[in-house]
Each structure stands twice: as C-alpha cells, then as structure tokens.
Scaffold this motif. Sequence first.
Motif, PDB file in Angstrom:
ATOM      1  N   ASP A  21       0.899  -1.253  -0.208  1.00 16.27           N
ATOM      2  CA  ASP A  21      -0.109   0.158  -0.136  1.00 16.27           C
ATOM      3  C   ASP A  21       0.924   1.308   0.021  1.00 16.27           C
ATOM      4  OD1 ASP A  21      -1.887   2.039   0.607  1.00 16.27           O
ATOM      5  OD2 ASP A  21      -3.196   0.773   1.565  1.00 16.27           O
ATOM      6  N   ARG A  23       0.164   4.315   0.386  1.00  9.15           N
ATOM      7  CA  ARG A  23      -0.452   5.440   1.146  1.00  9.15           C
ATOM      8  C   ARG A  23       0.353   5.467   2.603  1.00  9.15           C
ATOM      9  NH1 ARG A  23      -6.459   4.111   1.260  1.00  9.15           N
ATOM     10  NH2 ARG A  23      -5.512   2.148   1.458  1.00  9.15           N
ATOM     11  N   SER A  24       0.000   6.600   3.037  1.00 13.30           N
ATOM     12  CA  SER A  24       0.503   6.826   4.512  1.00 13.30           C
ATOM     13  C   SER A  24      -0.182   6.070   5.473  1.00 13.30           C
ATOM     14  CB  SER A  24       0.694   8.411   4.813  1.00 13.30           C
ATOM     15  OG  SER A  24       0.901   8.353   6.287  1.00 13.30           O
ATOM     16  N   ASN A  25       0.289   5.609   6.711  1.00  7.49           N
ATOM     17  CA  ASN A  25      -0.509   4.742   7.574  1.00  7.49           C
ATOM     18  C   ASN A  25      -1.586   5.742   8.476  1.00  7.49           C
ATOM     19  OD1 ASN A  25       0.617   2.086   7.182  1.00  7.49           O
ATOM     20  ND2 ASN A  25       2.244   2.366   8.424  1.00  7.49           N
ATOM     21  N   ASN A  27      -4.332   8.147   9.127  1.00 10.06           N
ATOM     22  CA  ASN A  27      -5.517   8.454   8.840  1.00 10.06           C
ATOM     23  C   ASN A  27      -6.118   7.422   7.551  1.00 10.06           C
ATOM     24  OD1 ASN A  27      -6.056  10.545  10.659  1.00 10.06           O
ATOM     25  ND2 ASN A  27      -4.947  11.882   9.443  1.00 10.06           N
ATOM     26  N   ARG A  28      -5.367   6.516   7.359  1.00 10.12           N
ATOM     27  CA  ARG A  28      -5.945   5.426   6.385  1.00 10.12           C
ATOM     28  C   ARG A  28      -7.120   4.727   6.666  1.00 10.12           C
ATOM     29  NH1 ARG A  28      -1.868   0.677   4.882  1.00 10.12           N
ATOM     30  NH2 ARG A  28      -0.323   2.463   4.415  1.00 10.12           N
ATOM     31  N   HIS A  30      -9.599   3.359   4.339  1.00 11.35           N
ATOM     32  CA  HIS A  30      -9.997   2.274   3.635  1.00 11.35           C
ATOM     33  C   HIS A  30      -9.071   0.988   2.965  1.00 11.35           C
ATOM     34  CE1 HIS A  30     -13.405   5.240   2.940  1.00 11.35           C
ATOM     35  NE2 HIS A  30     -12.494   6.060   2.771  1.00 11.35           N
ATOM     36  N   ARG A  31      -9.524   0.008   2.755  1.00  9.47           N
ATOM     37  CA  ARG A  31      -8.679  -1.094   2.479  1.00  9.47           C
ATOM     38  C   ARG A  31      -8.306  -1.095   1.099  1.00  9.47           C
ATOM     39  NH1 ARG A  31     -10.390  -7.176   4.039  1.00  9.47           N
ATOM     40  NH2 ARG A  31     -11.879  -6.459   2.279  1.00  9.47           N
ATOM     41  N   LEU A  32      -7.075  -1.191   0.679  1.00 13.12           N
ATOM     42  CA  LEU A  32      -6.470  -0.894  -0.678  1.00 13.12           C
ATOM     43  C   LEU A  32      -7.257  -2.115  -1.726  1.00 13.12           C
ATOM     44  CD1 LEU A  32      -4.368   0.094  -2.723  1.00 13.12           C
ATOM     45  CD2 LEU A  32      -2.711  -1.823  -2.073  1.00 13.12           C
ATOM     46  N   THR A  79      -9.739   9.846  -2.598  1.00 14.78           N
ATOM     47  CA  THR A  79      -8.920   8.593  -2.310  1.00 14.78           C
ATOM     48  C   THR A  79      -8.724   7.704  -3.499  1.00 14.78           C
ATOM     49  OG1 THR A  79     -10.129   8.407  -0.160  1.00 14.78           O
ATOM     50  CG2 THR A  79      -9.310   6.169  -0.854  1.00 14.78           C
ATOM     51  N   ARG A  82      -5.781   9.285  -5.233  1.00 11.50           N
ATOM     52  CA  ARG A  82      -4.437   9.211  -4.679  1.00 11.50           C
ATOM     53  C   ARG A  82      -3.952   7.778  -4.844  1.00 11.50           C
ATOM     54  NH1 ARG A  82      -6.050  11.514  -0.471  1.00 11.50           N
ATOM     55  NH2 ARG A  82      -6.663   9.629   0.671  1.00 11.50           N
ATOM     56  N   VAL A  83      -4.735   6.731  -4.810  1.00  9.61           N
ATOM     57  CA  VAL A  83      -4.323   5.328  -4.697  1.00  9.61           C
ATOM     58  C   VAL A  83      -3.839   4.882  -6.219  1.00  9.61           C
ATOM     59  CG1 VAL A  83      -5.389   3.066  -4.822  1.00  9.61           C
ATOM     60  CG2 VAL A  83      -5.919   4.514  -2.869  1.00  9.61           C
TER      61      VAL A  83
END
Length: 378
Positions: A21, A23-25, A27-28, A30-32, A79, A82-83
Amino acid sequence: MLVIGAQDAVNLLRFFDDLPDPRSNVNRLHRLGDVIVMAICAIVANADGPTAIAQWAKLNAAWLRRHLALPGGIPGKDTFRRVLGLLPPAAFQQCFQQWLQTLQTSSDEDSENQKHIAIDGKALRRSHDRRRGLGPMHIVSAWASDFGITLGQVATEEKSNEITAIPQLLERIDVEDAIVTIDAAGCQKTIAAKIVQGKGDYVLALKGNHEKLLHDVEFLMLGHLQDDGTGGPVSRYVEVEQGHGRLEARTYYQMTAPSYLHGRSQWKGLKTIGAAVRVYEEKGIEKRDVRYYISSLRRNGRQFAQAVRRHWGIENSLHWSLDMTYREDESRVRNRTFADNLSWLRRLTLSLIKQHPGKQSNIMKRRMAGWSPDFLMQ
C-alpha cells in the motif's frame, strides 16, 4: 476465450493481498483491495475517472457492502485519485497477471495451437501536458489474441521509446510456447533474443530500419512473388475475404532463411523469412501492398499466415475498442502514474467485457453493467 465464473471474480480480491500500500499509515480509512475492486466495477459500469468512480460507489453502497468489508465506508474521489496516482504500475499489473494465469491454466490444456501474443503501441492523444513539456503518453500493450485479454503494458513518453519499452514488457509476461508478433519498431536483435530466451517464437515485421536485411529479404522473396512460388522450397497460403462490398485476397509466402542472409547469425533463433501480399480494391482501383517478415518459426505457411493476420487484429480487437468503448483518446489525465494505471484498468475491464457471452456491443454491456449490479457480476 476464458470462462470467468462468479467465484473467479470474487477470488480476484485475494491477489491484492501482497500488493504494498503506497499510502501513509496516518488516517488510512479504506482497504487497498476494496478501493481497487470498486474502481474495477465502476469502470466496467461506465465510469471514466475518480469523480465518476466515487459517485458510482456511493450510489451502489448497499450492494458493495454485501461483497466488501468497507471499514471506512465509501471512499471519496480524492481517495481513488490518490491510490491510482501512487500505485506502482508494474506491481499493480502483476496482481492481475497472477489472477489471469490461474484462469488460463485449463484453457491452455485444451489448446492445440501455439498461443499468440501481439505487442503494439497506442498513443493517448490528449494526455499531453504542455505546462511540463510532455507530449502524449504511449502505451505498449501485450494482447493475447486467443483469449481476448491484455497481459501487460508499459507506458512511454515518446513513440521512439517503444524500443526500450518492449523488453520491459517482455519481462512482465510469460512468452513460453507463444508466438510473439511485433511491428517494425520492435524488429530488434535484442528483442528477438529476449523472446527466444523466454522459450517463445517471434514473427517481426521488417522495414527500412534494417535496410540491408530488408534488401536481401525483398530480393529472395521477389522470385517467389513473380513466379507464384514455383522457384524453390517455399510455403504458400492464400486467404480470400469479402466484406463491406469489396473483395480482398491475401497471399503469404514463407521460406527458410539462407545462411548468407545479411546479419543472419546476429538474429537469435532466426529460421525463416516471409512476405504477406494483400490485393484489394479501393474506390474502384485495384491496389497491392507487400509486407516482409523475419521469424524463428519453421516453415509452415498456414501458421505464418495466422500469426501475421492475428497481429493485424490488435487494431480492431484492442485499440479501436478502447477508443470506441472508453473514448480513451479523449482522456485528459495529466498525472503519468494515474494515467498508466487508469489505462491498465480500461484494458483489464475490456478483457472482462469481451469474455461475456452476450451479443450486445461492448458499449451496451458497459451501460447494462451500470444499470444492473446483477449484470455487472456476470
């Protein structure tokens, strides 16, 4: 064609388990895997970007909760943007390739013919970014003609970079026991060697970028073209096709490459040379064009003809479909990683749409998937 069942579609999620993943840990929410699966479903259902994907997910929240965990609820457009803008394209594609390989296993066992992979490039014409001095992005794709699926892709900044993109693409896909066809831009000694090292065969289009070799092949094939193949050991295969009010005849010639062919020893696995002659009518005038090839295949006219013909099919089966079904040429995505990943999702979902046995057009199937979650699951 592959047969993809409902359980196969559900199993797709587990292939994202090992995908890092980006993304930063902090405030994550949602599951990838959930985010990716929602993006796939939305794009099948006619979404064309992060805003449309998020809106589709919001409208289908109750249905999605029956299939996904969604610990943070339905993600917003930022989101999804970003992903898809952070995921490394190579790792992202590898997850799908592993899934597709599990689906191909049973199909390969039943196949009598050598599988075919066409490699070709396509420009995303409106993806240029003048502010950053970037022209349109080019996507080089590997298309499995037998199954109607995209096996992988590599993005390049310029069409000339396809020469370096093709070896990268060959690293990502399995060419063992496959015939790989590439147009003249990919007719390179290093590319031929890489295909042979991968235990595959190649049929490469030959043009002026190898002038001396082309001259030799033209000279050798000319005698067969003039006397209709009676001048020596040559395989000949003829196809006649009528459609759209015109008749088109294609004749394929293939002969063993002689030892004195220019640079023969430098082309790993080179066994034969060939020509494809097309005679057709345009505006009442008969026209003729000839294309030349080098190949690691043994002499077999029908097999050579099929390989050449299937490569031409990538334009209609993949590139034309992407423009007609997804309006890909109109995409204005500027972020290169995001554009690469979105392009891959179009190719993946087009592959899924083509597997559906319905007689509707690809465009209609996308609309129906948007109207009906039950049809989307099919």
